[in-house]
Design a protein around this motif. Structure first.
Motif, PDB file in Angstrom:
ATOM      1  N   ASN A  46     -51.404  84.501  18.329  1.00  0.00           N
ATOM      2  CA  ASN A  46     -50.726  83.617  17.365  1.00  0.00           C
ATOM      3  C   ASN A  46     -49.222  83.844  17.288  1.00  0.00           C
ATOM      4  O   ASN A  46     -48.550  83.201  16.486  1.00  0.00           O
ATOM      5  CB  ASN A  46     -51.317  83.805  15.972  1.00  0.00           C
ATOM      6  CG  ASN A  46     -52.776  83.399  15.922  1.00  0.00           C
ATOM      7  OD1 ASN A  46     -53.192  82.480  16.627  1.00  0.00           O
ATOM      8  ND2 ASN A  46     -53.549  84.083  15.094  1.00  0.00           N
ATOM      9  N   LYS A  47     -48.719  84.746  18.086  1.00  0.00           N
ATOM     10  CA  LYS A  47     -47.282  85.011  18.043  1.00  0.00           C
ATOM     11  C   LYS A  47     -46.501  83.885  18.706  1.00  0.00           C
ATOM     12  O   LYS A  47     -46.977  83.268  19.670  1.00  0.00           O
ATOM     13  CB  LYS A  47     -46.965  86.327  18.743  1.00  0.00           C
ATOM     14  CG  LYS A  47     -47.286  87.543  17.909  1.00  0.00           C
ATOM     15  CD  LYS A  47     -46.801  88.806  18.597  1.00  0.00           C
ATOM     16  CE  LYS A  47     -47.057  90.024  17.717  1.00  0.00           C
ATOM     17  NZ  LYS A  47     -46.568  91.270  18.348  1.00  0.00           N
ATOM     18  N   PRO A  48     -45.291  83.595  18.262  1.00  0.00           N
ATOM     19  CA  PRO A  48     -44.449  82.587  18.931  1.00  0.00           C
ATOM     20  C   PRO A  48     -44.080  83.044  20.333  1.00  0.00           C
ATOM     21  O   PRO A  48     -43.989  84.235  20.626  1.00  0.00           O
ATOM     22  CB  PRO A  48     -43.221  82.494  18.024  1.00  0.00           C
ATOM     23  CG  PRO A  48     -43.672  83.024  16.712  1.00  0.00           C
ATOM     24  CD  PRO A  48     -44.703  84.064  17.013  1.00  0.00           C
ATOM     25  N   ILE A  49     -43.863  82.075  21.222  1.00  0.00           N
ATOM     26  CA  ILE A  49     -43.585  82.368  22.622  1.00  0.00           C
ATOM     27  C   ILE A  49     -42.295  83.153  22.811  1.00  0.00           C
ATOM     28  O   ILE A  49     -42.176  83.984  23.706  1.00  0.00           O
ATOM     29  CB  ILE A  49     -43.556  81.051  23.436  1.00  0.00           C
ATOM     30  CG1 ILE A  49     -43.441  81.350  24.946  1.00  0.00           C
ATOM     31  CG2 ILE A  49     -42.419  80.168  22.946  1.00  0.00           C
ATOM     32  CD1 ILE A  49     -44.568  82.151  25.501  1.00  0.00           C
ATOM     33  N   MET A  50     -41.307  82.894  21.913  1.00  0.00           N
ATOM     34  CA  MET A  50     -40.027  83.583  22.064  1.00  0.00           C
ATOM     35  C   MET A  50     -40.143  85.065  21.739  1.00  0.00           C
ATOM     36  O   MET A  50     -39.358  85.875  22.227  1.00  0.00           O
ATOM     37  CB  MET A  50     -38.972  82.936  21.146  1.00  0.00           C
ATOM     38  CG  MET A  50     -38.687  81.475  21.476  1.00  0.00           C
ATOM     39  SD  MET A  50     -38.216  81.228  23.197  1.00  0.00           S
ATOM     40  CE  MET A  50     -36.695  82.150  23.268  1.00  0.00           C
ATOM     41  N   MET A  51     -41.152  85.426  20.913  1.00  0.00           N
ATOM     42  CA  MET A  51     -41.375  86.842  20.642  1.00  0.00           C
ATOM     43  C   MET A  51     -42.117  87.513  21.785  1.00  0.00           C
ATOM     44  O   MET A  51     -41.960  88.719  22.029  1.00  0.00           O
ATOM     45  CB  MET A  51     -42.170  87.004  19.332  1.00  0.00           C
ATOM     46  CG  MET A  51     -41.428  86.535  18.091  1.00  0.00           C
ATOM     47  SD  MET A  51     -42.415  86.733  16.605  1.00  0.00           S
ATOM     48  CE  MET A  51     -42.589  88.516  16.570  1.00  0.00           C
TER      49      MET A  51
END
Length: 744
Positions: free
Chosen positions: A705-710
């Motif tokens: 569920n983490k954003p791609i940029m992270m």
């Protein structure tokens, strides 16, 4: 025989019978009194023998002494001499019993207040029992308060003040020891200053309760400022500074009405009034001659200067014994002297040479020293004496080698000094200090901008052209120049804002006149009821012919008059708004020439000026109007006595806005524990509260569920990019094997 034996053995019963019928039991009382005299003589030689029986006899006689005043005329003097002469040999219970019985005699008006206080005052410095000391102090204060409850008991007050003066003067000839060697014991008995200390404490408490409010009580504490014992000096200085260090010595908190501002003015004004009053009284008694009149005038002139000169002796004595005093005591003297100098505009040039050596950023309690320096400056202080001080402040506090808080404190101190004497600043130094407004620190920027704004108002010519601002530049173009040192504005021809009071009173008179006119008009109502009704009924209406011309009724003229009235009201509102914008008009009021202004009038004048300043802030919102409003509110607080410190600057004015200090370990732990209050268990409540079946998410689920940029900067993604061909083949084979197992 049986009755006498019974009453002898039961003193409370005999006491009850005597109060009912004193004449019938006089013989029994005389028997007990003779027994008391015989035991008293033995008790004076050996106090330990029959002490309990002696206390019972003393209590019995004290209770019934009012019934036999002639027989017990010397009883109070016996108790007083026993306590004063044999105080060290008496047991604590006997001392307490004798003092309680003396108080009983005072409550029954057997002895006077002066007789009681003459016994209690010498015991205060001698007793070592805290409970007995508290009882003696409470008895003294309550007796004096009760005597002055309805009207001032001047006879008692003069006698008590004379005793307190004697207690303070008793050790004035001793050598000054200082307060650095507090553990050293003094061999001289008067040098400990216990008598003077208790005199100062009692006077302060009587002043706080407003039992005493005259000049003599202030002079007692003023004399304590020059006592050789430092703790007496410190207690006296705290009184005039209005600090709360004496709360530990009082049983209850002081009243709010006891705070009088400023404390230094109490010292000077009260002592001056007392001295001048004594000189006038002496002149009325002595023979009136021309030479005596000249002598009186010289003494009056000297008395007006005596109080400042007396206070100016403080730095002289402290310079002589400078090494014997601690820093805290030196700062107390600086604070008192600076307030006196600032309030009465005294020029004590050695004070600035003395304080110069304490102006360093590493000096302990340097904010308090900077406050004392700023408060001592006024518009009559010579700039030549202040210029070295300003240079020392700039050299010690304002340079890149110190922290931002030190720089802000230095610039703020320079600003407060220059606010009172702008000519102490040099033009080159001012330019360097103003340049700090571009600093990254908020406190330094605010301090530099405050100094810049100050000189835009008082002397913009010392600033560079681009730093003067619009208003200052316009003022300089119109020829507005600051007054040189020693020059003052033109003579005052009016009280500032008096026109506001005149308009207010005029408006009140008009309202009262309008009410009277309404009453008069109400008296003319129904005036035609008393006329002859028959005559009016007979005549009826009269027809008026138009002689062939039709009359047209028009209200255009009325409309014109109403419109002109509305325009006039609008113009008056605009004029009133203009007055409010200016905060006061420039008209010269004649109210002071036709009316004696009372304190209530001046209080109303201050309120009107504050309201006008508030309206000016709402209308124009300029910084000058805001500063004027703040100054008026501060002067109102100082006049009302809400706090003596409001009339002076504080250490916060020197330090300026500061950053929040970083929390230490204990504060962080306390904050964490406070946040845990009301929680079930440490950790996230997401899976436990917001799901149908309570569970917690795994790290793998959280990763999805983490954003791609992270994810792009994570070690796993960066490792995939750098993986070799062999590692990629191994991962691919492992993935195929897992897939086969999953399908089977």
């Amino acid at each position: 025989m049986g009755r006498g034996v019974l009453l002898t053995a039961n003193l409370p019963q005999l006491q009850n019978l005597i109060k009912r019928d004193p004449a019938a039991y006089k013989e029994e009382f005389l028997q007990q009194y003779n027994h008391y005299n015989s035991i008293r003589q033995l008790f004076a030689i050996s106090p330990d023998d029959n002490a309990e029986h002696f206390r019972e006899l003393v209590t019995f006689i004290a209770q019934v002494a009012v019934c036999y005043p002639k027989e017990t005329a010397d009883f109070a003097s016996h108790l007083s001499s026993l306590v004063l002469e044999h105080y060290g040999a008496l047991s604590p219970d006997t001392r307490k019993s004798l003092l309680h019985n003396l108080v009983i005699l005072r409550n029954k008006n057997v002895i006077s207040s002066i007789d009681l206080l003459k016994t209690l005052f010498p015991l205060l410095p001698r007793t070592t029992s805290s409970s007995l000391r508290a009882f003696i102090r409470k008895t003294i204060l309550s007796d004096i308060r009760t005597a002055n409850l309805r009207t001032k008991n001047h006879k008692l007050n003069r006698a008590v003040q004379a005793m307190l003066f004697t207690m303070v003067e008793r050790g004035m000839d001793a050598d000054v020891l200082g307060d650095k060697g507090k553990l050293r014991t003094s061999t001289a008995a008067p040098a400990n200053g216990e008598d003077a200390m208790w005199a100062v404490i009692l006077t302060k408490q009587l002043w706080q309760k407003q039992t005493w409010s005259d000049a003599k009580s202030v002079s007692i504490v003023a004399l304590g400022c020059f006592h050789p014992v430092i703790k007496v000096q410190s207690a006296s200085l705290h009184f005039f500074l209005g600090s709360d260090d004496d709360k530990a010595d009082s049983d209850d908190e002081p009243d709010q009405a006891s705070i009088i501002s400023p404390p230094s003015l109490r010292l000077l004004t009260c002592r001056r009034k007392w001295t001048i009053k004594a000189l006038h009284h002496r002149r009325e008694i002595n023979k009136k001659t021309r030479s005596a009149d000249k002598k009186l005038q010289k003494q009056l002139n000297a008395a007006k200067k005596a109080c400042p000169q007396t206070i100016l002796l403080l730095p002289h004595s402290h310079t002589r014994y400078d090494k014997r005093f601690s820093l805290d005591h030196k700062i107390l003297v600086m604070q008192l002297l600076s307030r006196v100098m600032g309030s009465h505009k005294l020029s004590v040039l050695p004070f600035y040479t003395y304080i110069l050596k304490y102006l360093a950023y590493h000096q302990l309690r340097v904010p308090a020293i900077l406050v004392a320096l700023a408060q001592s400056v006024h518009d009559l202080t010579p700039p030549d004496a202040l210029t070295p001080v300003v240079k020392k402040l700039a050299a010690e506090f304002v340079h890149p080698g110190v922290g931002s808080e030190v720089i802000a404190a230095g610039i703020n101190a320079i600003r407060e000094v220059c606010r009172r004497q702008p000519w102490a600043m040099e033009e080159d130094l001012l330019g360097d200090l103003v340049a700090y407004r571009k600093s990254r620190d908020k406190a330094v920027t605010a301090a530099a901008r405050g100094l810049l704004q100050l000189y835009r108002e008082v002397n913009p010519g010392m600033l560079k052209r681009r730093e003067r601002g619009k208003d200052a530049s316009i003022g300089m173009s119109h020829g507005r120049q600051p007054l040189p040192f020693g020059h003052s504005v033109d003579a005052a021809v009016d009280i500032e804002g008096l026109s506001l009071l005149e308009d207010h009173l005029k408006k009140l008179r008009e309202e009262e006149t309008g009410e009277m006119e309404e009453d008069n008009e109400a008296g003319w109502e129904n005036w035609d009821v008393e006329t002859d009704a028959s005559e009016s009924d007979s005549e009826g209406w009269n027809d008026v012919s138009s002689d062939g011309e039709d009359l047209e009724v028009s209200d255009s003229e009325d409309e014109k008059e109403a419109a002109s009235a509305r325009a006039k009201d609008k113009a008056e509102e605009i004029d009133e708004a203009d007055k409010d914008t200016q905060a006061q008009d420039n008209r010269t009021s004649t109210l002071a020439t036709t009316k004696i202004l009372t304190p209530a009038d001046f209080a109303l004048l201050n309120d009107l000026r504050i309201k006008a300043a508030e309206r000016a802030v709402e209308n124009c919102g300029g910084s000058k109007a805001k500063r004027k409003l703040a100054a008026l509110e501060a002067s109102k607080k100082a006049a009302a006595g809400d706090g003596s410190a409001d009339a002076f600057i504080s250490e916060n004015d020197i330090l300026g806005p500061r950053k929040k200090a970083k929390a230490d370990y204990a504060e962080r732990i306390a904050s964490i524990e406070k946040g845990r209050e009301g929680r079930e268990k440490y950790g996230s409540l997401k899976g436990k509260k917001k799901k149908e079946s309570p569970s917690s998410s795994t790290n793998r689920e959280k990763t999805r569920n983490k954003p791609i940029m992270m994810i792009l900067q994570s070690g796993a993604v960066r490792g995939k990019k750098k993986a070799s061909l062999r590692e990629k083949q191994r991962k691919l084979r492992a993935h195929i094997e897992r897939s086969k197992k999953a399908h089977h």
